[in-house]
Motif scaffolding. Structure first.
Motif: not given
Length: 232
Positions: A58-81
């Motif tokens: 509803k916020l980022a569109g269907a493609e983002a909901a499938e690929k989760l780019p924001h979540a992936r970016r934030i996990l990487t930025m925060a150095d989550i293993d």
């Protein structure tokens, strides 16, 4: 965790659709509470709770909901293993009401806890406010009425029908019958089921009072029949 918290706040802090950072904060607190009661991993569950709406369709569109780019970016930025990150992404990928209509539900205990916390925030008094908030946004953006007593809910919607942006029945009151009143039965942990009972009753009471004040006897009768059919 603090890095993730701050980044999600930057991303969703101005969102006014009921899926903003205030919602995320409530889901995060509920998640930690449920995780403690259920014996789930609080780090994994907490991260998934913070990130669960970053790529919502509803916020980022269907493609983002499938690929989760924001979540992936934030996990990487925060150095989550990597192992923790994959578990978090798996939880997010299996969350959401429309996915549940396809039979897709979280499988891990942490996923069940986060899903329950997210659905708990959709019901009760906070859920009523969020539902109205989203209805007002749709009204302002698309001219969709907040409530039309001549338009009845569509029960048993498919996932595709539920996600249709121009569905005529999609309004404030109908949303209770098309989704919110069903969430109590979808809780996956014992702790969430107890809380859902309390929040569910608040919604039913609200609807009866609303229909009484509007003198909508047919809608009160509909709520009675609906409640009996779905054993609410």
């Amino acid at each position: 965790m603090q890095k993730v918290f701050e980044e999600v706040r930057r991303l969703l802090g101005k969102e006014q659709s009921g899926h903003g950072f205030d919602h995320v904060e409530r889901v995060y607190r509920l998640t930690l509470e449920l995780a403690q009661k259920e014996g789930a991993n609080q780090k994994i569950a907490g991260l998934a709770a913070l990130l669960h709406d970053c790529d919502d369709y509803k916020l980022a569109g269907a493609e983002a909901a499938e690929k989760l780019p924001h979540a992936r970016r934030i996990l990487t930025m925060a150095d989550i293993d990597g192992d923790t990150g994959e578990k978090v992404l798996e939880i997010i990928a299996r969350m959401g009401y429309s996915k549940s209509l396809k039979g897709i539900r979280p499988e891990s205990l942490e996923g069940k806890v986060v899903s329950d916390a997210d659905m708990l925030d959709a019901i009760g008094v906070c859920g009523i406010i969020r539902c109205l908030q989203y209805a007002v946004l749709r009204c302002n953006s698309f001219g969709t009425p907040i409530f039309d007593p001549k338009v009845w809910p569509q029960t048993d919607l498919s996932a595709e029908e539920y996600r249709c942006p121009n569905r005529q029945s999609d309004n404030f009151i109908n949303h209770f019958f098309e989704k919110l009143l069903r969430l109590k039965s979808m809780m996956m942990t014992a702790s969430a089921r107890e809380e859902a009972e309390i929040r569910h009753r608040a919604m039913v009471d609200f609807l009866y009072h609303f229909f009484r004040e509007r003198k909508l006897t047919a809608w009160s009768d509909y709520l009675d029949i609906y409640s009996a059919h779905y054993l609410l």
